[in-house]
Design an enzyme around this catalytic site. Structure first.
Site, mmCIF file in Angstrom:
data_model
loop_
_atom_site.group_PDB
_atom_site.id
_atom_site.type_symbol
_atom_site.label_atom_id
_atom_site.label_comp_id
_atom_site.label_asym_id
_atom_site.label_seq_id
_atom_site.Cartn_x
_atom_site.Cartn_y
_atom_site.Cartn_z
ATOM 1 N N ASP A 13 26.567 73.583 94.639
ATOM 2 C CA ASP A 13 26.533 74.189 93.296
ATOM 3 C C ASP A 13 27.758 75.029 92.935
ATOM 4 O O ASP A 13 27.619 76.111 92.332
ATOM 5 C CB ASP A 13 25.276 75.054 93.152
ATOM 6 C CG ASP A 13 23.987 74.266 93.235
ATOM 7 O OD1 ASP A 13 24.055 73.027 93.367
ATOM 8 O OD2 ASP A 13 22.912 74.885 93.197
ATOM 9 N N LYS A 112 20.202 68.138 90.814
ATOM 10 C CA LYS A 112 18.855 68.620 91.108
ATOM 11 C C LYS A 112 18.408 69.566 90.001
ATOM 12 O O LYS A 112 19.221 70.074 89.241
ATOM 13 C CB LYS A 112 18.823 69.338 92.464
ATOM 14 C CG LYS A 112 19.782 70.515 92.577
ATOM 15 C CD LYS A 112 19.861 71.038 93.999
ATOM 16 C CE LYS A 112 20.858 72.177 94.121
ATOM 17 N NZ LYS A 112 20.502 73.376 93.356
ATOM 18 N N CYS A 157 20.132 78.580 96.758
ATOM 19 C CA CYS A 157 20.293 77.131 96.929
ATOM 20 C C CYS A 157 20.922 76.748 98.266
ATOM 21 O O CYS A 157 20.524 75.740 98.868
ATOM 22 C CB CYS A 157 21.086 76.558 95.762
ATOM 23 S SG CYS A 157 20.160 76.669 94.197
#
Length: 211
Positions: A13, A112, A157
């Site tokens: 990310d 996601k 995450c």
């Protein structure tokens, strides 16, 4: 530490909304970009992830009138859901990978969190802990068994991805100096405790860059 043909680097990310100036920025997140680029150049297998939310996503405080980001939670069907500012909306600039992330040989970008009614911190399973992203199958078909994690956020995450990898039978290592944390109350400490319980290793990039 010697790299193996069965190793993969997962860069989690590294998107504009999670870095300084973004909607949900990790402090000093830009500082880890050069190290990630340098480390990625040593890995033949690199996978990138992106948060990829629709508007009105369940994790947005704005979706729940009267709720506030960071401090408030809701009870979702799958448990407690932290609420965040609107971030990484599909197709918006904030969802883009940082332009200084230079990993041209990355072989997969996994998106996601694209379902409106469920969040997905982990790169392997959504927050219900049941719905798979398909990443585990991809890695197994490719024969990739030892996974190294970098990116943001360490206590969400990155942490959830590393823990899920360990549960799924992969060897899981987090490169601590190439991550950044949201650092809500107790989230880093809780992540470290979970790592220890799951035998997720915490290492420094020096162990790999000075090989």
């Amino acid at each position: 530490m010697q790299l193996r043909p069965s190793d993969a680097l997962l860069v989690i990310d590294m998107q504009l909304d999670f870095l300084p100036g973004g909607a949900l920025a990790v402090a000093d997140g830009n500082d880890i970009l050069p190290g990630i680029n340098a480390l990625a150049a040593r890995f033949p297998h690199v996978i990138l992830t992106q948060d990829w939310h629709p508007r009105n996503h369940i994790s947005f405080a704005s979706t729940h009138p009267g709720k506030h980001p960071f401090t408030d939670t809701i009870k979702a069907s799958y448990g407690t859901q932290h609420l965040w500012p609107d971030h990484c909306i599909q197709g918006n600039r904030g969802s883009d990978l940082h332009p200084n992330l230079f990993i041209p040989h990355a072989e997969l970008i996994l998106r996601k969190g694209f379902r409106e009614d469920i969040d997905s911190y982990s790169a392997f399973t959504e927050n219900d802990q049941r719905t798979p992203t398909g990443l585990a199958g991809y890695l197994r078909e490719r024969g990739l068994t030892r996974l190294f994690f970098t990116g943001v956020a360490y206590d969400f995450c990155v942490g959830f991805s590393a823990l899920a990898a360990a549960r799924l039978g992969f060897e899981s290592l987090v490169i601590e100096d190439l991550t950044g944390a949201v650092n809500l109350p107790n989230t880093v400490a809780a992540t470290n405790t979970a790592f220890a319980a799951a035998s997720v290793q915490r290492i420094s990039s020096v162990a790999l860059l000075e090989e």
